[in-house]
Scaffold this active site. Structure first.
Site, PDB file in Angstrom:
ATOM      1  N   ARG A 160     -13.551  44.681 -12.414  1.00 34.23           N
ATOM      2  CA  ARG A 160     -14.116  44.465 -11.088  1.00 34.23           C
ATOM      3  C   ARG A 160     -13.003  44.523 -10.038  1.00 34.23           C
ATOM      4  NH1 ARG A 160     -16.158  40.620 -14.633  1.00 34.23           N
ATOM      5  NH2 ARG A 160     -18.404  40.761 -15.050  1.00 34.23           N
ATOM      6  N   LYS A 184     -15.194  36.217 -14.282  1.00 30.39           N
ATOM      7  CA  LYS A 184     -16.154  35.218 -13.835  1.00 30.39           C
ATOM      8  C   LYS A 184     -16.017  33.950 -14.673  1.00 30.39           C
ATOM      9  CE  LYS A 184     -19.624  38.353 -11.919  1.00 30.39           C
ATOM     10  NZ  LYS A 184     -21.038  38.765 -11.941  1.00 30.39           N
ATOM     11  N   HIS A 253     -17.274  49.646  -7.158  1.00 26.23           N
ATOM     12  CA  HIS A 253     -18.353  49.445  -8.128  1.00 26.23           C
ATOM     13  C   HIS A 253     -18.740  50.757  -8.799  1.00 26.23           C
ATOM     14  CE1 HIS A 253     -20.907  46.466  -9.861  1.00 26.23           C
ATOM     15  NE2 HIS A 253     -22.014  47.125  -9.575  1.00 26.23           N
ATOM     16  N   ARG A 256     -16.315  51.522 -11.464  1.00 31.16           N
ATOM     17  CA  ARG A 256     -16.580  50.721 -12.672  1.00 31.16           C
ATOM     18  C   ARG A 256     -17.671  51.377 -13.508  1.00 31.16           C
ATOM     19  NH1 ARG A 256     -16.361  45.364 -14.822  1.00 31.16           N
ATOM     20  NH2 ARG A 256     -18.354  44.386 -15.322  1.00 31.16           N
ATOM     21  N   HIS A 279     -18.329  40.875 -20.133  1.00 28.40           N
ATOM     22  CA  HIS A 279     -19.678  40.332 -20.261  1.00 28.40           C
ATOM     23  C   HIS A 279     -19.732  39.369 -21.440  1.00 28.40           C
ATOM     24  CE1 HIS A 279     -21.208  42.873 -17.186  1.00 28.40           C
ATOM     25  NE2 HIS A 279     -21.046  43.992 -17.846  1.00 28.40           N
ATOM     26  N   TYR A 288     -26.661  49.321 -19.884  1.00 29.97           N
ATOM     27  CA  TYR A 288     -25.903  50.520 -19.540  1.00 29.97           C
ATOM     28  C   TYR A 288     -26.261  51.672 -20.473  1.00 29.97           C
ATOM     29  CZ  TYR A 288     -22.861  47.432 -16.787  1.00 29.97           C
ATOM     30  OH  TYR A 288     -22.367  46.543 -15.884  1.00 29.97           O
TER      31      TYR A 288
END
Length: 321
Positions: A160, A184, A253, A256, A279, A288
């Site tokens: 990111r 995150k 983005h 990515r 993730h 995806y």
């Protein structure tokens, strides 16, 4: 002490602003990122304004109020955004219930909207070449070399933009070929980088050493301050225009997603992809894979083992109708 607690609960129950700030504090204590905190604040403030126009407070807003607000929002924004509103309100309502400010959860039973499949924006191989080569022409300048290193890193790792901009010098290990990323929830992961990107990063870091008072951030401006998210967006869009790229909005983005598409298209392992992207579950990588199904089919047609051996295999030749 009991009186203070009662007064505190009474204030939060009557004042949306105080309740939202207390909720956000609870998120900070759970290491929620600054971007997510701002996301919660923006969405909950809009909901609070709606409730206050109906003379409702954090302790009195009802399920009907939440539904009315979501219907209003659906006339203004996309279903994906409305579902985001619901997630924010639900987290707030859960917190109110856990803190004893409510004896119910007004969001219980409210289902999220069905979202249309949003096909992610990706760059073709030709567009990637055009973008990188356009920046490389300006690599003799500090900003050009920095933009080249940042763009190549995003394309090669899929991290990111916030993760890239939060990299510190100690997070880059060119000898071993990886960067240490804080994602995150403040979760750390190690992401490998390719040889070509290592070379670009090495040249950029050598040039960066000449900047005085540069601090510890990897990506900095020409005046030695940390490169901001907005600045990075604008620089990438600038280079996309210089490269003459049309038909796709070029952004961090989209870089990515381009990494994801290329990884899957070349047969990359989905579990490894999950770890690289940061993730926690396989849900997003499976998503995806569905989005890029046509790319995977094209790759399979080129590399199918059975099709390659078909001339010497005694298999039925008749096509299925």
């Amino acid at each position: 002490m009991m009186l203070e607690a009662v007064l505190w609960q009474a204030e939060l129950g009557a004042d949306f602003h105080a309740a939202i700030e207390a909720f956000l504090l609870s998120r900070r204590l759970k290491n929620t990122s600054t971007e997510t905190i701002l996301w919660y604040r923006k969405r909950l403030k809009l909901f609070a304004d709606f409730c206050q126009r109906r003379d409702e407070t954090p302790t009195t807003f009802r399920k009907d109020t939440v539904l009315a607000y979501l219907r209003l929002r659906l006339g203004q924004v996309r279903p994906q955004t409305v579902n985001g509103d619901l997630r924010a309100i639900r987290a707030f309502a859960h917190w109110l219930y856990r803190e004893g400010l409510r004896n119910d959860d007004p969001t219980q039973g409210i289902e999220k909207l069905k979202e249309p499949i949003a096909y992610p924006r990706t760059l073709s191989d030709e567009q990637v070449v055009a973008l990188v080569n356009a920046i490389a022409k300006d690599a003799q300048t500090f900003s050009g070399l920095r933009d080249l290193a940042l763009t190549c890193l995003l394309l090669d790792t899929g991290i990111r933009i916030s993760e890239a901009l939060n990299l510190r010098l100690s997070d880059v290990d060119l000898a071993q070929g990886f960067v240490r990323v804080v994602g995150k929830g403040r979760r750390e992961r190690v992401v490998p980088i390719g040889d070509s990107v290592k070379t670009v990063l090495y040249r950029y870091l050598l040039r960066r050493m000449q900047v005085t008072n540069a601090g510890d951030w990897v990506f900095i401006t020409t005046v030695a301050t940390k490169l901001s998210r907005r600045q990075a967006h604008l620089r990438i869009q600038y280079w996309a225009r210089k490269a003459g790229i049309n038909g796709v909005r070029v952004s961090p983005h989209s870089l990515r997603f381009t990494f994801v598409r290329k990884w899957l298209q070349s047969g990359g392992d989905s579990l490894v992809l999950q770890r690289i992207l940061g993730h926690q579950s396989a849900q997003m990588t499976a998503y995806y894979a569905r989005l890029f199904a046509s790319d995977l089919q094209d790759a399979h047609r080129r590399h199918s083992p059975m099709d390659a051996l078909a001339p010497v295999l005694k298999l039925p030749r008749r096509r299925i109708r």
